[in-house]
Design a protein around this motif. Structure first.
Motif, PDB file in Angstrom:
ATOM      1  N   ALA A  79       1.973 -10.392  -6.433  1.00 13.04           N
ATOM      2  CA  ALA A  79       3.091 -11.313  -6.242  1.00 13.04           C
ATOM      3  C   ALA A  79       2.817 -12.316  -5.125  1.00 13.04           C
ATOM      4  CB  ALA A  79       4.358 -10.526  -5.929  1.00 13.04           C
ATOM      5  N   LEU A  80       2.043 -11.912  -4.122  1.00 18.44           N
ATOM      6  CA  LEU A  80       1.727 -12.812  -3.008  1.00 18.44           C
ATOM      7  C   LEU A  80       0.889 -14.013  -3.450  1.00 18.44           C
ATOM      8  CD1 LEU A  80       1.023 -10.215  -0.174  1.00 18.44           C
ATOM      9  CD2 LEU A  80       2.833 -11.956  -0.198  1.00 18.44           C
ATOM     10  N   LYS A  81       0.287 -13.923  -4.610  1.00 15.70           N
ATOM     11  CA  LYS A  81      -0.486 -15.045  -5.138  1.00 15.70           C
ATOM     12  C   LYS A  81       0.422 -16.170  -5.618  1.00 15.70           C
ATOM     13  CE  LYS A  81      -4.211 -11.986  -6.778  1.00 15.70           C
ATOM     14  NZ  LYS A  81      -4.952 -11.512  -7.989  1.00 15.70           N
ATOM     15  N   TYR A  82       1.699 -15.836  -5.892  1.00 13.78           N
ATOM     16  CA  TYR A  82       2.601 -16.820  -6.491  1.00 13.78           C
ATOM     17  C   TYR A  82       3.854 -17.082  -5.652  1.00 13.78           C
ATOM     18  CZ  TYR A  82      -0.219 -15.580 -10.576  1.00 13.78           C
ATOM     19  OH  TYR A  82      -1.274 -15.344 -11.437  1.00 13.78           O
ATOM     20  N   TYR A  83       4.222 -16.127  -4.790  1.00 18.30           N
ATOM     21  CA  TYR A  83       5.479 -16.255  -4.061  1.00 18.30           C
ATOM     22  C   TYR A  83       5.256 -16.049  -2.562  1.00 18.30           C
ATOM     23  CZ  TYR A  83       7.114 -15.384  -8.807  1.00 18.30           C
ATOM     24  OH  TYR A  83       7.293 -15.443 -10.155  1.00 18.30           O
ATOM     25  N   LYS A  84       6.139 -16.654  -1.770  1.00 15.57           N
ATOM     26  CA  LYS A  84       6.068 -16.527  -0.322  1.00 15.57           C
ATOM     27  C   LYS A  84       6.999 -15.410   0.145  1.00 15.57           C
ATOM     28  CE  LYS A  84       6.650 -19.145   3.980  1.00 15.57           C
ATOM     29  NZ  LYS A  84       7.034 -20.453   4.569  1.00 15.57           N
ATOM     30  N   GLU A  85       6.427 -14.452   0.858  1.00 16.91           N
ATOM     31  CA  GLU A  85       7.165 -13.323   1.423  1.00 16.91           C
ATOM     32  C   GLU A  85       8.056 -12.628   0.389  1.00 16.91           C
ATOM     33  OE1 GLU A  85       9.283 -14.761   4.792  1.00 16.91           O
ATOM     34  OE2 GLU A  85       7.467 -15.106   5.973  1.00 16.91           O
ATOM     35  N   PRO A  86       7.495 -12.197  -0.726  1.00 15.81           N
ATOM     36  CA  PRO A  86       8.309 -11.489  -1.727  1.00 15.81           C
ATOM     37  C   PRO A  86       8.589 -10.049  -1.299  1.00 15.81           C
ATOM     38  CG  PRO A  86       6.027 -11.503  -2.402  1.00 15.81           C
ATOM     39  CD  PRO A  86       6.081 -12.323  -1.132  1.00 15.81           C
ATOM     40  N   THR A  87       9.679  -9.519  -1.811  1.00 19.44           N
ATOM     41  CA  THR A  87      10.023  -8.100  -1.641  1.00 19.44           C
ATOM     42  C   THR A  87       9.955  -7.443  -3.013  1.00 19.44           C
ATOM     43  OG1 THR A  87      11.468  -8.551   0.241  1.00 19.44           O
ATOM     44  CG2 THR A  87      11.784  -6.457  -0.924  1.00 19.44           C
ATOM     45  N   VAL A  88       9.215  -6.353  -3.097  1.00 26.01           N
ATOM     46  CA  VAL A  88       9.009  -5.685  -4.387  1.00 26.01           C
ATOM     47  C   VAL A  88       9.739  -4.345  -4.401  1.00 26.01           C
ATOM     48  CG1 VAL A  88       7.307  -4.681  -5.958  1.00 26.01           C
ATOM     49  CG2 VAL A  88       6.783  -6.801  -4.715  1.00 26.01           C
ATOM     50  N   ILE A  89      10.454  -4.100  -5.475  1.00 20.38           N
ATOM     51  CA  ILE A  89      11.141  -2.815  -5.686  1.00 20.38           C
ATOM     52  C   ILE A  89      10.620  -2.225  -6.992  1.00 20.38           C
ATOM     53  CG2 ILE A  89      13.343  -1.659  -6.075  1.00 20.38           C
ATOM     54  CD1 ILE A  89      14.670  -3.919  -4.493  1.00 20.38           C
ATOM     55  N   ILE A  90      10.126  -1.005  -6.937  1.00 25.37           N
ATOM     56  CA  ILE A  90       9.630  -0.321  -8.138  1.00 25.37           C
ATOM     57  C   ILE A  90      10.207   1.087  -8.164  1.00 25.37           C
ATOM     58  CG2 ILE A  90       7.611   0.670  -9.271  1.00 25.37           C
ATOM     59  CD1 ILE A  90       6.011  -1.698  -8.527  1.00 25.37           C
ATOM     60  N   ARG A  91      10.742   1.458  -9.303  1.00 25.94           N
ATOM     61  CA  ARG A  91      11.249   2.823  -9.456  1.00 25.94           C
ATOM     62  C   ARG A  91      11.185   3.216 -10.921  1.00 25.94           C
ATOM     63  NH1 ARG A  91      16.223  -0.009  -8.343  1.00 25.94           N
ATOM     64  NH2 ARG A  91      17.561  -0.120 -10.183  1.00 25.94           N
ATOM     65  N   TYR A  92      11.276   4.516 -11.153  1.00 28.86           N
ATOM     66  CA  TYR A  92      11.325   5.015 -12.526  1.00 28.86           C
ATOM     67  C   TYR A  92      12.665   4.649 -13.148  1.00 28.86           C
ATOM     68  CZ  TYR A  92       7.179   7.981 -11.995  1.00 28.86           C
ATOM     69  OH  TYR A  92       5.901   8.438 -11.810  1.00 28.86           O
ATOM     70  N   ALA A  93      12.632   4.202 -14.366  1.00 22.98           N
ATOM     71  CA  ALA A  93      13.866   3.969 -15.107  1.00 22.98           C
ATOM     72  C   ALA A  93      14.188   5.144 -16.009  1.00 22.98           C
ATOM     73  CB  ALA A  93      13.751   2.700 -15.950  1.00 22.98           C
ATOM     74  N   ASN A  94      13.209   6.022 -16.209  1.00 24.38           N
ATOM     75  CA  ASN A  94      13.438   7.128 -17.146  1.00 24.38           C
ATOM     76  C   ASN A  94      12.796   8.427 -16.667  1.00 24.38           C
ATOM     77  OD1 ASN A  94      10.719   6.415 -17.567  1.00 24.38           O
ATOM     78  ND2 ASN A  94      10.791   7.122 -19.693  1.00 24.38           N
ATOM     79  N   PHE A  95      12.998   8.782 -15.390  1.00 20.27           N
ATOM     80  CA  PHE A  95      12.500  10.077 -14.928  1.00 20.27           C
ATOM     81  C   PHE A  95      13.292  11.163 -15.669  1.00 20.27           C
ATOM     82  CE2 PHE A  95      12.051  13.732 -12.169  1.00 20.27           C
ATOM     83  CZ  PHE A  95      10.701  13.690 -11.849  1.00 20.27           C
ATOM     84  N   LYS A  96      12.612  11.856 -16.556  1.00 22.94           N
ATOM     85  CA  LYS A  96      13.287  12.707 -17.533  1.00 22.94           C
ATOM     86  C   LYS A  96      12.898  14.167 -17.389  1.00 22.94           C
ATOM     87  CE  LYS A  96      11.718  12.662 -21.716  1.00 22.94           C
ATOM     88  NZ  LYS A  96      11.328  12.242 -23.070  1.00 22.94           N
TER      89      LYS A  96
END
Length: 272
Positions: free
Chosen positions: A139-156
Motif C-alpha cells: 500500500a505504501l507504493k500507492y498511498y501516503k501513510e496508509p493504515t491497514v486493517i486485516i482480520r478473518y471474516a469467517n473464522f469458523k
C-alpha cells in the motif's frame, strides 16, 4: 395370606420405582467443571495456555481495509471486500439450511488474494499480523501513510453433540477458546460427557487429529488445544443417562409409578 403376599409385592415395586427415579438423575459432581480447583478462600495458580496465531489457509475469507486521509482514495480496495457465500456476517450459529454471506477477499487455491490497485498478494501461511505488514508494504507504493486493517471474516468452528445450541459458529475474532465455543453453544446439556469432550483439528496437509478434553480438570486452560483454530470441530458425546433416557422422562415415569403404588398400598392397608 394372598393379600399379604400382594402387599409385599407392591411395597417392593414401589421402592424399586422410586429408587430408579431418584438414582437415574445426574449428581452435581458429574456435571461440575474444574473439580480440582479448591473452594473459595483457597488459591490455586493456573498455567497460561500458549496462544499461537492461526495462519491463513486456502478458502479463508479475509477482510482487508486501507484507510488514508482521503477515504475516496482507497474506496476501490475497501469496496472490493465483496460478499462471498459460505460464512456469516456476524457472530452466530449457521444452520444447514442457511446460505450465509460475508464481505472479504477469498484466498484462492494458489494462496493469493486479488486486491484492486495492489494486485495479487500471497497471504497463504501468514498470520493476520504478518499479512498486515505485507499489505502495508504494498500500500505504501500507492498511498501516503496508509493504515491497514486485516482480520478473518469467517473464522469458523463447529460445536455438536450434547450442547444446547449445536451448529457452525463464525466470528471475526480469531482468538476463541474452547470455553468461548461452549458458551456460544449454550453450554453442555445435563447429558453431555464433561470428562471426555472430543476436539477434531484440521492439519495443514488436510488430515485431521483428534484430541480428548476433560472439562472437569483445570489443566485444560493450559492445554495446546485451549484456543481453537480455523475449522475445529467440538463433539460432546452423551453419557449413560442419555443412553437410557433421552430427556429424563423415564425417571419421571418411575417416580410417578412409585407414588401411585404407594397410594395403592395405603388403600389396601386401610381396607384390611
Amino acid at each position: 395370606m394372598r393379600k399379604s403376599s400382594l402387599l409385599n409385592s407392591l411395597v417392593f415395586l414401589s421402592i424399586f420405582f422410586i429408587s430408579a427415579g431418584l438414582f437415574s438423575c445426574s449428581s452435581p459432581k458429574k456435571i461440575k467443571y474444574f473439580q480440582d480447583i479448591p473452594d473459595s478462600g483457597q488459591m490455586k495458580s493456573l498455567a497460561k495456555a500458549e496462544y499461537q496465531e492461526p495462519t491463513i489457509q486456502v478458502d479463508d475469507i479475509i477482510t482487508i481495509l486501507i484507510q488514508t486521509v482521503d477515504p475516496q482514495a482507497t474506496a476501490m480496495i475497501n469496496q472490493g471486500n465483496v460478499p462471498i457465500a459460505g460464512a456469516a456476517s456476524a457472530i452466530g450459529s449457521v444452520s444447514s439450511s442457511a446460505q450465509p454471506v460475508v464481505a472479504g477477499y477469498l484466498v484462492h487455491k494458489d494462496g493469493f488474494v486479488e486486491v484492486p490497485v495492489l494486485g495479487r498478494i500471497k497471504l497463504l501461511g501468514l498470520t493476520t499480523g504478518e499479512a498486515k505488514e505485507l499489505v502495508l508494504k504494498e500500500a505504501l507504493k500507492y498511498y501516503k501513510e496508509p493504515t491497514v486493517i486485516i482480520r478473518y471474516a469467517n473464522f469458523k468452528f463447529s460445536v455438536t453433540g450434547e450442547v444446547a445450541k449445536p451448529g457452525v459458529y463464525i466470528t471475526p475474532n480469531e482468538k476463541v477458546s474452547i470455553l468461548d465455543a461452549i458458551s456460544l453453544a449454550g453450554d453442555l446439556t445435563i447429558f453431555g460427557k464433561r470428562e471426555n469432550v472430543l476436539l477434531i483439528r484440521e492439519n495443514l496437509d488436510g488430515t485431521r487429529s483428534p484430541y480428548r478434553i476433560n472439562l472437569q480438570k483445570s489443566d485444560i486452560i493450559s492445554s495446546p488445544v485451549f484456543y481453537l483454530r480455523q475449522n475445529d470441530v467440538i463433539y460432546v458425546e452423551p453419557n449413560k443417562a442419555k443412553a437410557s433416557a433421552t430427556d429424563g422422562t423415564q425417571a419421571k415415569t418411575y417416580t410417578i409409578i412409585g407414588a401411585a403404588l404407594s397410594v395403592l398400598i395405603i388403600l389396601i392397608t386401610r381396607i384390611n
